[in-house]
Design a protein around this motif. Structure first.
Motif, mmCIF file in Angstrom:
data_model
loop_
_atom_site.group_PDB
_atom_site.id
_atom_site.type_symbol
_atom_site.label_atom_id
_atom_site.label_comp_id
_atom_site.label_asym_id
_atom_site.label_seq_id
_atom_site.Cartn_x
_atom_site.Cartn_y
_atom_site.Cartn_z
ATOM 1 N N ILE A 113 -29.176 -6.818 31.633
ATOM 2 C CA ILE A 113 -29.970 -6.055 30.668
ATOM 3 C C ILE A 113 -31.452 -6.394 30.787
ATOM 4 O O ILE A 113 -32.317 -5.505 30.754
ATOM 5 C CB ILE A 113 -29.457 -6.308 29.232
ATOM 6 C CG1 ILE A 113 -28.042 -5.720 29.077
ATOM 7 C CG2 ILE A 113 -30.399 -5.711 28.199
ATOM 8 C CD1 ILE A 113 -27.407 -5.985 27.736
ATOM 9 N N LYS A 114 -31.779 -7.666 30.964
ATOM 10 C CA LYS A 114 -33.191 -8.068 31.060
ATOM 11 C C LYS A 114 -33.859 -7.473 32.289
ATOM 12 O O LYS A 114 -34.999 -7.010 32.236
ATOM 13 C CB LYS A 114 -33.288 -9.591 31.081
ATOM 14 C CG LYS A 114 -32.966 -10.242 29.731
ATOM 15 C CD LYS A 114 -33.110 -11.751 29.790
ATOM 16 C CE LYS A 114 -32.814 -12.366 28.423
ATOM 17 N NZ LYS A 114 -32.903 -13.850 28.455
ATOM 18 N N ARG A 115 -33.170 -7.482 33.425
ATOM 19 C CA ARG A 115 -33.757 -6.926 34.657
ATOM 20 C C ARG A 115 -33.932 -5.418 34.557
ATOM 21 O O ARG A 115 -34.918 -4.860 35.027
ATOM 22 C CB ARG A 115 -32.886 -7.281 35.856
ATOM 23 C CG ARG A 115 -32.933 -8.752 36.227
ATOM 24 C CD ARG A 115 -32.022 -9.046 37.398
ATOM 25 N NE ARG A 115 -31.697 -10.458 37.447
ATOM 26 C CZ ARG A 115 -30.774 -10.985 38.248
ATOM 27 N NH1 ARG A 115 -30.095 -10.192 39.064
ATOM 28 N NH2 ARG A 115 -30.526 -12.277 38.233
ATOM 29 N N LYS B 86 -39.661 -0.530 32.398
ATOM 30 C CA LYS B 86 -41.073 -0.627 32.014
ATOM 31 C C LYS B 86 -41.988 -0.441 33.215
ATOM 32 O O LYS B 86 -43.047 0.188 33.130
ATOM 33 C CB LYS B 86 -41.349 -1.975 31.352
ATOM 34 C CG LYS B 86 -40.723 -2.115 29.974
ATOM 35 C CD LYS B 86 -40.973 -3.503 29.395
ATOM 36 C CE LYS B 86 -40.292 -3.657 28.027
ATOM 37 N NZ LYS B 86 -40.467 -5.030 27.476
ATOM 38 N N VAL C 290 -25.756 -9.957 29.466
ATOM 39 C CA VAL C 290 -26.819 -10.120 28.469
ATOM 40 C C VAL C 290 -28.054 -10.784 29.062
ATOM 41 O O VAL C 290 -29.189 -10.334 28.861
ATOM 42 C CB VAL C 290 -26.296 -10.919 27.254
ATOM 43 C CG1 VAL C 290 -27.425 -11.208 26.279
ATOM 44 C CG2 VAL C 290 -25.174 -10.150 26.567
ATOM 45 N N ASP C 291 -27.836 -11.869 29.804
ATOM 46 C CA ASP C 291 -28.968 -12.678 30.260
ATOM 47 C C ASP C 291 -29.605 -12.185 31.562
ATOM 48 O O ASP C 291 -30.766 -12.487 31.836
ATOM 49 C CB ASP C 291 -28.531 -14.138 30.444
ATOM 50 C CG ASP C 291 -28.064 -14.766 29.140
ATOM 51 O OD1 ASP C 291 -28.528 -14.301 28.080
ATOM 52 O OD2 ASP C 291 -27.233 -15.683 29.182
ATOM 53 N N LYS C 292 -28.856 -11.452 32.375
ATOM 54 C CA LYS C 292 -29.395 -11.035 33.670
ATOM 55 C C LYS C 292 -29.515 -9.515 33.776
ATOM 56 O O LYS C 292 -30.603 -8.978 33.983
ATOM 57 C CB LYS C 292 -28.513 -11.581 34.801
ATOM 58 C CG LYS C 292 -28.489 -13.106 34.864
ATOM 59 C CD LYS C 292 -27.578 -13.616 35.976
ATOM 60 C CE LYS C 292 -27.569 -15.141 36.011
ATOM 61 N NZ LYS C 292 -26.687 -15.675 37.072
ATOM 62 N N ASP D 163 -34.378 -3.696 31.772
ATOM 63 C CA ASP D 163 -35.509 -3.453 30.870
ATOM 64 C C ASP D 163 -36.845 -3.603 31.606
ATOM 65 O O ASP D 163 -37.748 -2.778 31.439
ATOM 66 C CB ASP D 163 -35.456 -4.428 29.692
ATOM 67 C CG ASP D 163 -34.330 -4.112 28.723
ATOM 68 O OD1 ASP D 163 -33.811 -2.980 28.779
ATOM 69 O OD2 ASP D 163 -33.966 -4.991 27.911
ATOM 70 N N ALA D 164 -36.959 -4.644 32.429
ATOM 71 C CA ALA D 164 -38.196 -4.870 33.183
ATOM 72 C C ALA D 164 -38.425 -3.740 34.187
ATOM 73 O O ALA D 164 -39.561 -3.269 34.362
ATOM 74 C CB ALA D 164 -38.133 -6.211 33.905
#
Length: 806
Positions: A195-197, A203, A191-193, A199-200
């Motif tokens: 998925i966020k990476r 984009k 969740v914290d690493k 998503d970035a």
């Protein structure tokens, strides 16, 4: 216990409750606070549901595999299918994304395009050296073209591992540390690493990254379970309270019921925490189930209170009679419902055992709460207003009851013919039922992670690991040429099975070694001959001594055990059994039992075997539920004939539901297995109420059968209708779930309970009328062991009349 003693018991209970109301309320509050302190111990499951007993042979074999090779479900896959990936900027960005994960504490290693190594022959040192395909970073399109040529045409060892040469799909593999895979640390990483990476990255590059692998799937699936607990609880509260209000037209009564069931939910969560049970896809259903089951208890108690108030206007007497007259009936109906859930305790499956324990305890708890809180709260409230009692005279409900009476009176033959046709049709449907042992079938179909599962199935033939472990029964037996050839033949069979991916094993590495020995010529990607082994083996041994990681993923440290890893598509149990039979037949031919011990295992197989195990135990579980409820009937009525008559209307809905499952293609699986025991335990409540009232009517009407049946039908028809409607819409709440199994469970239980209501209102009275004299035995029915509905004494009737006059 005699009728007099029984009456005195409930009179004593009523006095204790009404005289100690403040103390009881304080006790309820304190217990609720105590349970709330246990919520912190609730744990959300971080493993797949293991449906088999711990000592089952399949579990033992799987745990043996884990002890030798470690956790198999520690792989997360990232994939991209986009031709624009093969440009300088995007390919470098892709490799950089993979590199960021290498620095995380939760990760063992990362395998991406940049990590792929060429095996190069070092003649001087007689060993194989490793050289990366990409030494630093990509600087030109020419480098990319060379890379594509080498990967897609020259090195078959990597095909279907990090790329698909046909579709040009590229993926990276992230291997998590095996000791965190089944802990909260896995969720924190995803969740914290992760998925966020991702998503970035999406984009920045405008690329669609697909993500899969068991740690990722399990994390998001568990999060969906957590999210749906709140959704179900709110949905059940809204639907049941709305129906309750439509029946009673009283905000006060509705609010009281909501308070009671909310406390029941708090107790349920407390029981989960107290017992240190995990919240799974099944235990997550219990809080809304308690709401759905608790509301009918409230209906019985509040409806009886309002009837008594309307009858004689004495509030204290009304509340006392609520406890003495309805208390015993609701106790027995809740006990039968709890028994239906408790049968899961005998399955020896931890998942279902925990579900059965918590559900049965919670049902008993909600009964106690209803019996204590509702009468006590009403002692503090004013008399119900006339508008609150209007529902007792509803014509449309009376019209429904009149219709059932007409059907029983005039259309009894039509009822029997309809039942026979239904049974015959449903038996045909039962033979169409299939068993499903899929790990992902019940997962939310509309979520992105489920779509990604299908993507990887299409591109790489699945993501669910299937393992074959080969014990050569001697050290270093894996590297024997005979063993390698046998493994190669088995892999050829796996390659021919479209539902399985290309296998990975030591065989692939040995083939790659021969290719490297012949300077990377891909036509030599094959097992070495006897003569070639003498030249190639020293190179392999020298390489392994310098880098043991080349072999550690495929062979254990002693060289006795080897593994063949393949990945499986989402297939049904029947197909899985076919594949297993094919593999086992080939294994018997290739690996003599005196020299080898070969085991097929893996998460997918364990789950499939678990489903089959549960299906075999379904008959036992349901039989126990029927037996327990038959014991209740025997204890209450002391009549074998009454037991048979009472069971028929409740078994019919189960047959109808099973037939519907066959015709609609709903398979038997862990979630739908629950339907039968749950529905039977709940539907028999109506039978208990009806037969108890029927026995009472027989005594009041001097054993006139027809008059007694119609009297019981009119008296219990309204309450059956009310509770059935609440249960129908209450269980229908589960249809909003994103989990296919939960949707099926809600729909099937709702349908079953609706059929059960009709069966108890039409078939049961018809059977009583048709079998008349053989059932209505005065000696048996006149003195039941348990007096479900106490008779009105003449003194009670006179007192009611005098109270009403006052």
């Amino acid at each position: 216990m005699s009728k007099l003693k029984k009456s005195r018991f409930w009179d004593t209970v009523a006095r204790l409750i009404l005289r100690n109301k403040i103390g009881i309320l304080i006790t309820v509050v304190l217990i609720t606070i105590l349970f709330s302190t246990q919520w912190k111990y609730m744990r959300f499951t971080y493993t797949e549901a293991n449906l088999l007993p711990d000592d089952h042979e399949v579990n033992i074999e799987y745990n043996k595999f884990l002890n030798i090779f470690g956790e198999e479900g520690n792989l997360i896959i990232l994939g991209v299918k986009d031709s624009t990936l093969f440009t300088v900027d995007k390919l470098n960005a892709w490799n950089a994304l993979s590199e960021t994960f290498r620095e995380d504490d939760e990760v063992i290693t990362v395998a991406s395009i940049k990590d792929l190594q060429k095996l190069l022959k070092n003649t001087e040192s007689q060993r194989f050296d490793l050289e990366p395909f990409i030494k630093d970073s990509i600087h030109s399109q020419a480098q990319i073209d060379t890379l594509q040529y080498e990967l897609f045409t020259q090195y078959p060892f990597y095909d279907n591992f990090l790329f698909n040469k046909e579709t040009k799909t590229i993926r990276s593999a992230i291997y998590l540390k095996k000791d965190i895979v089944n802990t909260p640390a896995r969720k924190d990483f995803v969740v914290d690493k992760l998925i966020k990476r991702i998503d970035a990255f999406e984009k920045a590059t405008n690329l669609d990254v697909r993500v899969s692998g068991m740690p990722y799937i399990r994390t998001l699936n568990a999060q969906n379970i957590v999210d749906e607990i709140g959704l179900f609880v709110v949905g059940a509260l809204v639907v049941t309270s709305l129906i309750f209000f439509l029946f009673f037209r009283s905000f006060r009564a509705t609010l009281i019921s909501l308070v009671v069931v909310c406390i029941g939910v708090m107790w349920t969560l407390g029981i989960l925490g107290l017992l240190k049970y995990e919240i799974t896809v099944l235990t997550a259903l219990i809080p809304p189930l308690i709401i759905v089951i608790g509301i009918p208890n409230c209906i019985f108690l509040i409806n009886k209170y309002q009837q008594e108030v309307k009858l004689h206007g004495n509030k204290v007497k009304s509340l006392q009679r609520v406890i003495t007259k309805v208390g015993n009936a609701t106790l027995m109906t809740n006990m039968t419902t709890a028994s239906g859930f408790a049968t899961f305790i005998i399955t020896e499956s931890t998942l279902l055992k925990e579900f059965g324990v918590v559900a049965s305890l919670s049902i008993i708890a909600i009964f106690i709460l209803c019996l204590l809180i509702i009468p006590i709260i009403y002692t503090f409230l004013p008399y119900p207003k006339d508008r609150h009692l209007e529902h007792l005279n509803k014509r449309w409900v009376g019209g429904f009851v009149d219709w059932t009476e007409r059907m029983v009176k005039e259309k009894r033959i039509a009822i029997y013919i309809t039942v026979c046709c239904l049974v015959i049709t449903c038996i045909i449907g039962i033979y169409k039922i299939k068993i499903s042992g899929s790990l992902i079938e019940d997962m939310p179909k509309k979520t992105e992670f489920f779509k990604d599962i299908r993507f990887f199935e299409q591109e790489f033939n699945g993501i669910m690991p299937l393992e074959i472990m080969i014990n050569t029964k001697r050290e270093k037996g894996v590297m024997k040429s005979t063993t390698l050839k046998r493994m190669n033949e088995l892999e050829d069979l796996i390659i021919d099975i479209p539902e399985l991916s290309r296998p990975i094993s030591i065989v692939s590495l040995v083939k790659y070694s021969k290719q490297a020995f012949y300077n990377g010529n891909p036509k030599y990607y094959q097992l070495p001959t006897k003569q070639e082994e003498a030249f190639i083996l020293p190179y392999v041994k020298n390489s392994a001594s310098g880098d043991t990681s080349m072999l550690s993923n495929f062979v254990d440290s002693t060289g006795q055990y080897a593994r063949i890893t393949t990945f499986m598509k989402d297939i049904g149990t029947d197909k899985m059994e076919e594949i297993e039979d094919d593999l086992e037949a080939k294994i018997k031919k290739l690996f003599p039992k005196d020299r080898y011990e070969v085991t097929i295992t893996g998460k997918a197989l364990v789950f499939q075997k678990g489903t089959t195990y549960l299906v075999k135990n379904l008959a036992l579980s349901l039989s126990l539920a029927i037996f327990l409820i038959a014991l209740f009937m025997a204890y209450m009525f002391r009549s074998f004939r009454m037991i048979v008559v009472s069971l028929i209307p409740n078994l019919l809905p189960l047959v109808v539901t099973a037939g519907l499952m066959g015709f609609l293609g709903v398979p038997i699986k862990p979630s739908t297995i629950l339907v039968f025991s749950i529905a039977f335990g709940i539907s028999v409540d109506d039978t208990i109420h009806f037969l108890a009232k029927y026995r009472q009517e027989l005594q009041a009407n001097n054993w006139k059968i027809k008059k007694s049946v119609y009297g019981a039908l009119r008296e219990t028809g309204v309450s059956m209708f009310y509770t059935s409607i609440v249960l129908f819409f209450g269980f229908s709440i589960f249809i909003i779930s994103s989990f296919g199994g939960t949707v099926a469970l809600g729909a099937l239980v709702s349908i079953t309970l609706l059929f059960a209501m009709l069966s108890n209102l039409l078939l049961l009275p018809s059977l009583l009328l048709s079998l008349e004299r053989s059932i209505a035995n005065k000696q048996i029915l006149k003195k039941p062991t348990i007096n479900i509905i106490p008779e009105e004494s003449e003194g009670d009737i006179n007192n009611d009349y005098n109270d009403k006059k006052k």
